[in-house]
Design an enzyme around this catalytic site. Structure first.
Site, PDB file in Angstrom:
ATOM      1  N   ASP A   1      49.868  10.852  47.605  1.00 42.26           N
ATOM      2  CA  ASP A   1      49.686  10.625  46.167  1.00 42.26           C
ATOM      3  C   ASP A   1      50.472   9.424  45.646  1.00 42.26           C
ATOM      4  O   ASP A   1      50.975   9.433  44.541  1.00 42.26           O
ATOM      5  CB  ASP A   1      50.026  11.895  45.369  1.00 42.26           C
ATOM      6  CG  ASP A   1      51.468  12.326  45.538  1.00 42.26           C
ATOM      7  OD1 ASP A   1      52.163  11.764  46.415  1.00 42.26           O
ATOM      8  OD2 ASP A   1      51.911  13.209  44.784  1.00 42.26           O
TER       9      ASP A   1
ATOM     10  N   ARG B   1      43.567  10.024  37.488  1.00 39.46           N
ATOM     11  CA  ARG B   1      43.160  11.281  36.865  1.00 39.46           C
ATOM     12  C   ARG B   1      41.869  11.011  36.095  1.00 39.46           C
ATOM     13  O   ARG B   1      41.820  10.087  35.282  1.00 39.46           O
ATOM     14  CB  ARG B   1      44.277  11.758  35.932  1.00 39.46           C
ATOM     15  CG  ARG B   1      44.077  13.163  35.446  1.00 39.46           C
ATOM     16  CD  ARG B   1      45.332  13.667  34.775  1.00 39.46           C
ATOM     17  NE  ARG B   1      46.389  13.986  35.721  1.00 39.46           N
ATOM     18  CZ  ARG B   1      47.675  14.038  35.396  1.00 39.46           C
ATOM     19  NH1 ARG B   1      48.076  13.760  34.173  1.00 39.46           N
ATOM     20  NH2 ARG B   1      48.568  14.364  36.306  1.00 39.46           N
TER      21      ARG B   1
ATOM     22  N   GLU C   1      48.577  30.187  40.409  1.00 37.93           N
ATOM     23  CA  GLU C   1      49.091  31.375  39.734  1.00 37.93           C
ATOM     24  C   GLU C   1      49.486  31.085  38.280  1.00 37.93           C
ATOM     25  O   GLU C   1      49.363  31.942  37.406  1.00 37.93           O
ATOM     26  CB  GLU C   1      50.304  31.900  40.498  1.00 37.93           C
ATOM     27  CG  GLU C   1      50.120  33.341  40.935  1.00 37.93           C
ATOM     28  CD  GLU C   1      51.288  33.790  41.783  1.00 37.93           C
ATOM     29  OE1 GLU C   1      51.081  33.825  43.005  1.00 37.93           O
ATOM     30  OE2 GLU C   1      52.362  34.087  41.217  1.00 37.93           O
TER      31      GLU C   1
ATOM     32  N   GLU D   1      44.747   9.463  45.590  1.00 35.53           N
ATOM     33  CA  GLU D   1      44.588  10.847  45.131  1.00 35.53           C
ATOM     34  C   GLU D   1      43.866  10.854  43.788  1.00 35.53           C
ATOM     35  O   GLU D   1      44.226  10.104  42.880  1.00 35.53           O
ATOM     36  CB  GLU D   1      45.949  11.533  44.980  1.00 35.53           C
ATOM     37  CG  GLU D   1      45.777  13.008  44.625  1.00 35.53           C
ATOM     38  CD  GLU D   1      47.094  13.720  44.293  1.00 35.53           C
ATOM     39  OE1 GLU D   1      47.570  14.463  45.149  1.00 35.53           O
ATOM     40  OE2 GLU D   1      47.612  13.514  43.185  1.00 35.53           O
TER      41      GLU D   1
HETATM   42  P1  GTP Z   1      52.967  17.744  46.393  1.00 33.23           P
HETATM   43  O1  GTP Z   1      52.148  16.596  45.873  1.00 33.23           O
HETATM   44  O2  GTP Z   1      53.834  17.350  47.499  1.00 33.23           O
HETATM   45  O3  GTP Z   1      53.682  18.459  45.293  1.00 33.23           O
HETATM   46  O4  GTP Z   1      52.037  18.789  47.061  1.00 33.23           O
HETATM   47  P2  GTP Z   1      50.520  19.047  46.837  1.00 33.23           P
HETATM   48  O5  GTP Z   1      49.768  17.763  46.811  1.00 33.23           O
HETATM   49  O6  GTP Z   1      50.120  20.082  47.823  1.00 33.23           O
HETATM   50  O7  GTP Z   1      50.546  19.679  45.394  1.00 33.23           O
HETATM   51  P3  GTP Z   1      49.401  20.113  44.438  1.00 33.23           P
HETATM   52  O8  GTP Z   1      48.082  20.172  45.102  1.00 33.23           O
HETATM   53  O9  GTP Z   1      49.897  21.362  43.801  1.00 33.23           O
HETATM   54  O10 GTP Z   1      49.347  18.962  43.354  1.00 33.23           O
HETATM   55  C1  GTP Z   1      50.476  18.591  42.679  1.00 33.23           C
HETATM   56  C2  GTP Z   1      50.096  18.016  41.319  1.00 33.23           C
HETATM   57  O11 GTP Z   1      49.211  18.911  40.632  1.00 33.23           O
HETATM   58  C3  GTP Z   1      51.307  17.915  40.424  1.00 33.23           C
HETATM   59  O12 GTP Z   1      51.864  16.631  40.494  1.00 33.23           O
HETATM   60  C4  GTP Z   1      50.732  18.190  39.020  1.00 33.23           C
HETATM   61  O13 GTP Z   1      50.165  16.995  38.492  1.00 33.23           O
HETATM   62  C5  GTP Z   1      49.605  19.131  39.290  1.00 33.23           C
HETATM   63  N1  GTP Z   1      49.976  20.557  39.176  1.00 33.23           N
HETATM   64  C6  GTP Z   1      50.025  21.464  40.174  1.00 33.23           C
HETATM   65  N2  GTP Z   1      50.365  22.681  39.729  1.00 33.23           N
HETATM   66  C7  GTP Z   1      50.551  22.571  38.394  1.00 33.23           C
HETATM   67  C8  GTP Z   1      50.917  23.501  37.355  1.00 33.23           C
HETATM   68  O14 GTP Z   1      51.157  24.693  37.565  1.00 33.23           O
HETATM   69  N3  GTP Z   1      51.007  22.994  36.089  1.00 33.23           N
HETATM   70  C9  GTP Z   1      50.749  21.698  35.797  1.00 33.23           C
HETATM   71  N4  GTP Z   1      50.854  21.302  34.521  1.00 33.23           N
HETATM   72  N5  GTP Z   1      50.399  20.802  36.751  1.00 33.23           N
HETATM   73  C10 GTP Z   1      50.302  21.222  38.035  1.00 33.23           C
HETATM   74 MG    MG Z   2      50.366  15.931  45.600  1.00 39.63          MG
END
Ligand code: GTP
Ligand code: MG
Length: 227
Positions: free
Chosen positions: A102, A107, A143, A169
């Site tokens: 990312d 977005r 959740e 991303e």
């Molecule tokens: P990381 O990027 O390393 O954290 O892991 P990931 O890519 O597996 O995480 P994920 O798919 O959960 O995406 C992370 C992004 O989604 C965050 O930077 C937020 O922009 C968004 N996000 C995920 N969960 C939440 C949430 O509960 N609330 C809000 N407001 N945004 C969220």
């Molecule tokens: Mg991420």
């Protein structure tokens, strides 16, 4: 319309920002990271242009725009290195490129839920775009109540010595999902203890997310009946 949130960075500024990191990257590695940043920014522009073109084509064919607006951002170098450190990756351009997807982010905010999937389909079927990762938090909301479609695609960026594939991303969500996520995000920041927010208001926030989903589906039905 694209809202760009971009920081200007250079080596000197970067070195002074990185004081807090335990294992600071060496200067030659930092130079590589900066080059990588520039490359990723180009990848981000390639994808943004593709999305704008698709939206414009829709306008001509159907007198309707699936995209409400877009935002693009580059992860700032400080938080990129912090993330790499936290996850235990080497603080080198090679390792960061391999493990973190990312760095360049877009977005896309759509009007309706169905627009999300049609945009994903139209983009990923382009011959120079390859889907790398996909997380559907609409079919399977988090959740917290968070809903959004996250995809990572790779796109070639043509440099002076040839093409290089760059991951970008893309978070695709409706105006309602975006409203919920951005307010919930601010609430999280307001409370020092994340746990307090979840314990006290977690259920309420989740319910609001469900209500918004209902409202959006209902409004989409009205839209479909009218066209
Ligand atoms: P990381 O990027 O390393 O954290 O892991 P990931 O890519 O597996 O995480 P994920 O798919 O959960 O995406 C992370 C992004 O989604 C965050 O930077 C937020 O922009 C968004 N996000 C995920 N969960 C939440 C949430 O509960 N609330 C809000 N407001 N945004 C969220
Ligand atoms: Mg991420």
């Amino acid at each position: 319309m694209i809202l760009e949130r971009q920081n200007v960075i250079n080596l000197k500024k970067l070195q002074s920002q990185l004081g807090g990191l335990e294992n600071r990257p060496r200067i030659d590695e930092l130079a590589k990271l900066l080059k990588m940043f520039q490359l990723y920014q180009s990848g981000q522009r390639e994808i943004s242009t593709k999305l704008e073109n698709l939206d414009a084509e829709f306008q001509v064919n159907f007198d309707y725009n699936p995209i409400h607006h877009m935002e693009s951002r580059m992860k700032d170098m400080q938080s990129l290195l912090q993330k790499a450190e936290l996850k235990g990756y080497d603080l080198t351009a090679d390792s960061i490129q391999k493990n973190i997807y990312d760095i360049a982010g877009i977005r896309v905010i759509t009007n309706y839920v169905d627009d999300i999937y049609s945009i994903e389909k139209m983009l990923t079927k382009q011959t120079d775009v390859t889907l790398l990762r996909r997380k559907d938090y609409i079919k399977h909301p988090k959740e917290s109540g968070y809903r959004s479609l996250h995809i990572v695609v790779k796109v070639p960026v043509f440099q002076s010595d040839g093409p290089v594939d760059v991951p970008v991303e893309i978070q695709i969500r409706t105006v309602g999902m975006d409203m919920w996520a951005s307010l919930e995000h601010k609430l999280r920041y307001k409370t020092d203890a994340n746990k307090e927010l979840v314990d006290k208001y977690g259920d309420q926030l989740k319910n609001y997310s469900d209500e918004l989903e209902q409202i959006e589906r209902g409004m989409q039905d009205i839209h479909k009946n009218l066209i």
